[in-house]
Design a protein around this motif. Structure first.
Motif, PDB file in Angstrom:
ATOM      1  N   MET A   1      50.219 -40.741  82.865  1.00 25.21           N
ATOM      2  CA  MET A   1      49.159 -41.443  83.573  1.00 25.21           C
ATOM      3  C   MET A   1      49.584 -42.904  83.732  1.00 25.21           C
ATOM      4  O   MET A   1      50.008 -43.549  82.776  1.00 25.21           O
ATOM      5  CB  MET A   1      47.860 -41.343  82.781  1.00 25.21           C
ATOM      6  N   THR A   2      49.428 -43.411  84.910  1.00 25.50           N
ATOM      7  CA  THR A   2      49.830 -44.787  85.167  1.00 25.50           C
ATOM      8  C   THR A   2      48.802 -45.769  84.624  1.00 25.50           C
ATOM      9  O   THR A   2      47.649 -45.414  84.361  1.00 25.50           O
ATOM     10  CB  THR A   2      49.980 -45.030  86.683  1.00 25.50           C
ATOM     11  N   GLU A   3      49.238 -46.988  84.462  1.00 22.54           N
ATOM     12  CA  GLU A   3      48.344 -48.043  83.980  1.00 22.54           C
ATOM     13  C   GLU A   3      47.196 -48.262  84.962  1.00 22.54           C
ATOM     14  O   GLU A   3      46.049 -48.458  84.557  1.00 22.54           O
ATOM     15  CB  GLU A   3      49.122 -49.341  83.789  1.00 22.54           C
ATOM     16  N   LYS A   4      47.490 -48.194  86.233  1.00 24.83           N
ATOM     17  CA  LYS A   4      46.453 -48.364  87.256  1.00 24.83           C
ATOM     18  C   LYS A   4      45.393 -47.271  87.126  1.00 24.83           C
ATOM     19  O   LYS A   4      44.196 -47.547  87.187  1.00 24.83           O
ATOM     20  CB  LYS A   4      47.082 -48.341  88.651  1.00 24.83           C
ATOM     21  N   LYS A   5      45.823 -46.035  86.929  1.00 24.00           N
ATOM     22  CA  LYS A   5      44.885 -44.921  86.792  1.00 24.00           C
ATOM     23  C   LYS A   5      44.045 -45.077  85.522  1.00 24.00           C
ATOM     24  O   LYS A   5      42.846 -44.810  85.516  1.00 24.00           O
ATOM     25  CB  LYS A   5      45.654 -43.593  86.767  1.00 24.00           C
ATOM     26  N   GLN A   6      44.666 -45.555  84.437  1.00 25.91           N
ATOM     27  CA  GLN A   6      43.937 -45.795  83.188  1.00 25.91           C
ATOM     28  C   GLN A   6      42.841 -46.837  83.402  1.00 25.91           C
ATOM     29  O   GLN A   6      41.706 -46.657  82.952  1.00 25.91           O
ATOM     30  CB  GLN A   6      44.889 -46.262  82.085  1.00 25.91           C
ATOM     31  N   LYS A   7      43.178 -47.918  84.081  1.00 28.65           N
ATOM     32  CA  LYS A   7      42.202 -48.975  84.354  1.00 28.65           C
ATOM     33  C   LYS A   7      41.048 -48.443  85.189  1.00 28.65           C
ATOM     34  O   LYS A   7      39.883 -48.767  84.941  1.00 28.65           O
ATOM     35  CB  LYS A   7      42.868 -50.157  85.070  1.00 28.65           C
ATOM     36  N   GLU A   8      41.361 -47.621  86.193  1.00 33.23           N
ATOM     37  CA  GLU A   8      40.311 -47.049  87.033  1.00 33.23           C
ATOM     38  C   GLU A   8      39.380 -46.150  86.222  1.00 33.23           C
ATOM     39  O   GLU A   8      38.157 -46.188  86.396  1.00 33.23           O
ATOM     40  CB  GLU A   8      40.939 -46.255  88.181  1.00 33.23           C
ATOM     41  N   LEU A   9      39.941 -45.337  85.328  1.00 37.71           N
ATOM     42  CA  LEU A   9      39.132 -44.454  84.498  1.00 37.71           C
ATOM     43  C   LEU A   9      38.247 -45.237  83.529  1.00 37.71           C
ATOM     44  O   LEU A   9      37.071 -44.909  83.331  1.00 37.71           O
ATOM     45  CB  LEU A   9      40.028 -43.480  83.724  1.00 37.71           C
ATOM     46  N   ILE A  10      38.814 -46.279  82.935  1.00 36.89           N
ATOM     47  CA  ILE A  10      38.039 -47.111  82.006  1.00 36.89           C
ATOM     48  C   ILE A  10      36.904 -47.804  82.750  1.00 36.89           C
ATOM     49  O   ILE A  10      35.761 -47.817  82.293  1.00 36.89           O
ATOM     50  CB  ILE A  10      38.949 -48.137  81.293  1.00 36.89           C
ATOM     51  N   LYS A  11      37.211 -48.341  83.917  1.00 37.66           N
ATOM     52  CA  LYS A  11      36.193 -49.020  84.722  1.00 37.66           C
ATOM     53  C   LYS A  11      35.082 -48.047  85.103  1.00 37.66           C
ATOM     54  O   LYS A  11      33.891 -48.358  84.961  1.00 37.66           O
ATOM     55  CB  LYS A  11      36.832 -49.619  85.974  1.00 37.66           C
ATOM     56  N   ALA A  12      35.434 -46.865  85.560  1.00 42.20           N
ATOM     57  CA  ALA A  12      34.443 -45.865  85.948  1.00 42.20           C
ATOM     58  C   ALA A  12      33.599 -45.453  84.746  1.00 42.20           C
ATOM     59  O   ALA A  12      32.378 -45.292  84.857  1.00 42.20           O
ATOM     60  CB  ALA A  12      35.133 -44.646  86.555  1.00 42.20           C
ATOM     61  N   SER A  13      34.231 -45.309  83.598  1.00 39.49           N
ATOM     62  CA  SER A  13      33.500 -44.932  82.382  1.00 39.49           C
ATOM     63  C   SER A  13      32.508 -46.010  81.980  1.00 39.49           C
ATOM     64  O   SER A  13      31.362 -45.721  81.621  1.00 39.49           O
ATOM     65  CB  SER A  13      34.474 -44.678  81.231  1.00 39.49           C
TER      66      SER A  13
END
Length: 62
Positions: free
Chosen positions: A1-13
């Protein structure tokens, strides 16, 4: 998982948690704002002279 995808998931959560618990977060942010205001007032009012604790307690107790 890319860092960008991690940030998006954290933000959405976080957004989901905040929207599901609006009252709780309103209370938290309200407390933060009140504390910041108190800190600001203390810093502006400080004149390097301190009031005796007994004087403060007598005022608070009426």
């Amino acid at each position: 998982m890319t860092e960008k995808k991690q940030k998006e998931l954290i933000k959405a959560s976080l957004i989901e948690i905040m929207t599901e618990n609006k009252d709780y977060f309103k209370e938290i942010f309200s407390e933060i704002i009140e504390d910041a205001g108190m800190i600001n007032a203390i810093q502006k009012g400080r004149k390097n002279t301190f009031v005796d604790e007994k004087n403060i307690m007598s005022i608070l107790e009426g």
